[in-house]
Design an enzyme around this catalytic site. Structure first.
Site, mmCIF file in Angstrom:
data_model
loop_
_atom_site.group_PDB
_atom_site.id
_atom_site.type_symbol
_atom_site.label_atom_id
_atom_site.label_comp_id
_atom_site.label_asym_id
_atom_site.label_seq_id
_atom_site.Cartn_x
_atom_site.Cartn_y
_atom_site.Cartn_z
ATOM 1 N N ASP A 37 9.636 2.796 1.638
ATOM 2 C CA ASP A 37 8.484 3.629 1.975
ATOM 3 C C ASP A 37 8.242 3.502 3.481
ATOM 4 O O ASP A 37 7.644 2.537 3.946
ATOM 5 C CB ASP A 37 7.262 3.180 1.171
ATOM 6 N N LYS A 90 3.109 11.241 6.984
ATOM 7 C CA LYS A 90 2.267 11.076 8.168
ATOM 8 C C LYS A 90 2.802 11.791 9.415
ATOM 9 O O LYS A 90 2.568 12.973 9.578
ATOM 10 C CB LYS A 90 2.039 9.589 8.444
ATOM 11 N N PHE A 108 0.869 -1.183 0.000
ATOM 12 C CA PHE A 108 0.000 0.000 0.000
ATOM 13 C C PHE A 108 0.899 1.224 0.000
ATOM 14 O O PHE A 108 1.650 1.463 0.937
ATOM 15 C CB PHE A 108 -0.956 0.058 1.194
HETATM 16 N N1 PLP Z 1 2.803 4.840 1.882
HETATM 17 C C1 PLP Z 1 2.413 4.105 2.921
HETATM 18 C C2 PLP Z 1 3.307 2.999 3.413
HETATM 19 C C3 PLP Z 1 1.191 4.343 3.562
HETATM 20 O O1 PLP Z 1 0.804 3.586 4.592
HETATM 21 C C4 PLP Z 1 0.387 5.389 3.076
HETATM 22 C C5 PLP Z 1 -0.922 5.684 3.703
HETATM 23 O O2 PLP Z 1 -1.467 4.932 4.473
HETATM 24 C C6 PLP Z 1 0.823 6.136 1.984
HETATM 25 C C7 PLP Z 1 2.047 5.835 1.413
HETATM 26 C C8 PLP Z 1 -0.017 7.245 1.418
HETATM 27 O O3 PLP Z 1 -0.036 8.330 2.279
HETATM 28 P P1 PLP Z 1 -1.144 9.496 2.097
HETATM 29 O O4 PLP Z 1 -2.450 8.934 2.528
HETATM 30 O O5 PLP Z 1 -0.646 10.604 2.977
HETATM 31 O O6 PLP Z 1 -1.127 9.859 0.641
#
Ligand code: PLP
Length: 415
Positions: A241, A270, A156
């Site tokens: 990530d 986040k 994700f």
């Molecule tokens: N990358 C990861 C690992 C995430 O868990 C998330 C969101 O849950 C994102 C990217 C995307 O972040 P955003 O919702 O701020 O676009």
């Protein structure tokens, strides 16, 4: 005082509308891209959210780790308030006095030479895709338009068109094509499959070191080290990530530290915004980030003064090590309590720091049903993939609050 009572002086003012009216307005006027639990927050403090009726709930989601340092964190609010009175937005056409210090501090935090600031996590991922492709073309010599990025099944990384192009979640993709090409998917945790997928056109491997939305799936022993080794051997960028796993959630500043690996690119988001503003970042050494020049990538709000001021305070807080320690200690307690539920409505528990995936026995109900019962018991949590609860309270949560939440979960599983 029990968790469901509200001391008189914390009664929220709110908008004056009752819950039914909030639900009606939301249902009528908001897109239905979420199915929220029927709790309408009015105020929040630490690990607690108080709704418009004055009922208090323990927040065991913390906005998917974006509120890691607690609701209404006075230190973070003070940094935001101070910056609100100075300058909030300039655009990147000009510099501002929070920008250089933020860049230096966030780069030092993760041990990289430079940063490209964005806002949301998905934008950080999009940026990393562009940087990896350009690096592949300019530095590695991959023909323009031919770069490939390898991703993991169950990933994700966000919701934009390109990001869902390399998702294997049917709901995230159905009807949203055509998709962006240039991605190959391999099973998470399988270095042999990864090795087989690497070609001369591979620019990057993009992974969550711990897969969050998948249900807090931890990497098998040695996996991330093998990913590192393969990337180095084949001149491929390793992009981690850490949007959800990073910034103390797992008990270390970065989840990668647990596994002794240093990727080429870190993605943060986040919690970097302290639960106040969206702040994300792509961090790498200059040899990688310098492939992007003026007019080639950017964002009106990326690196804005308010975002930088709050993120600098987040970085200062992380420098104390207090939240990493809390995540380790309280995470061990949470794990011990959750393990006792295995066989009592729970089939499996995975966790690292204050971040747990709890698989619910389908005989006690769906993940959503358990979350609804948890809500009735005063705890906020969110299911993922049908039967898994993902627990990640603010790192300010106390030992007793962990106990309250697990007691409520025990009840929710037996009802
Ligand atoms: N990358 C990861 C690992 C995430 O868990 C998330 C969101 O849950 C994102 C990217 C995307 O972040 P955003 O919702 O701020 O676009």
């Amino acid at each position: 005082m029990t968790m469901l009572e509200t001391p008189p002086d914390t009664q929220p003012a709110g908008t004056g509308l009752d819950v039914a009216e909030h639900l009606r307005l939301t249902d009528t006027y908001a897109a239905h891209n979420y199915a929220p639990l029927p709790m309408v927050a009015a105020t929040a403090e630490g690990a607690w959210i108080t709704d418009v009726t004055g009922r208090r709930y323990l927040d065991f989601l913390s906005a998917y780790s974006a509120v890691s340092f607690g609701h209404h964190n006075e230190r973070l609010l003070a940094s935001a308030r101070a910056q609100l009175d100075r300058v909030t937005l300039t655009g990147r056409a000009f510099l501002h006095d929070q920008f250089g210090p933020f860049c230096a501090e966030v780069a030092a935090l993760v041990g990289k030479q430079a940063v490209l600031p964005m806002n949301t996590g998905a934008e950080a991922v999009e940026t990393a895709v562009k940087v990896a492709r350009k690096w592949g073309c300019q530095v590695k010599g991959i023909p323009d338009g031919c770069a490939e990025i390898i991703v993991a099944a169950g990933n994700f990384h966000g919701r934009t068109t390109t990001v869902v192009s390399f998702s294997d979640d049917a709901a995230a993709r159905a009807g949203f094509g055509p998709f962006t090409p240039g991605f190959r998917m391999v099973p998470y945790g399988d270095p042999t499959a990864l090795a087989a997928a690497i070609s001369p056109n591979t620019a990057a491997v993009l992974l969550e070191p711990v897969q969050g939305e998948a249900g807090v799936v931890l990497p098998p022993a040695g996996y991330l080290a093998q990913v590192r080794q393969l990337c180095t051997a084949h001149d491929v960028l390793f992009v981690a990530d850490e949007v959800q796993s990073g910034l103390a959630r797992t008990g270390r500043t970065l989840a990668c530290e647990h596994y002794g690996v240093v990727p080429d690119v870190y993605l943060l988001g986040k919690a970097l915004g302290g639960g106040i503003v969206p702040v994300s970042a792509v961090l790498a050494d200059r040899a990688v980030l310098d492939v992007v020049g003026p007019n080639e990538h950017g964002s009106t709000f990326g690196g804005n003064p308010l975002a930088c001021a709050v993120a600098r305070e987040v970085i200062a807080i992380l420098g104390t090590g207090e939240y990493q320690r809390r995540a380790r200690e309280l995470g061990a307690h949470l794990r011990q309590r959750l393990d006792a539920l295995v066989g009592q409505g729970v089939t499996a528990v995975r966790s690292i720091g204050l971040w747990a995936g709890v698989d619910v026995d389908p005989s006690v109900g769906t993940g959503r049903a358990v979350c609804e019962r948890l809500l009735a018991g005063g705890v906020l949590a969110k299911e993922t993939h049908g039967v898994t609860l993902r627990l990640g309270p603010p790192l300010t949560v106390t030992h007793d609050e962990v106990d309250l939440a697990v007691d409520a979960l025990r009840c929710a599983l037996t009802r």
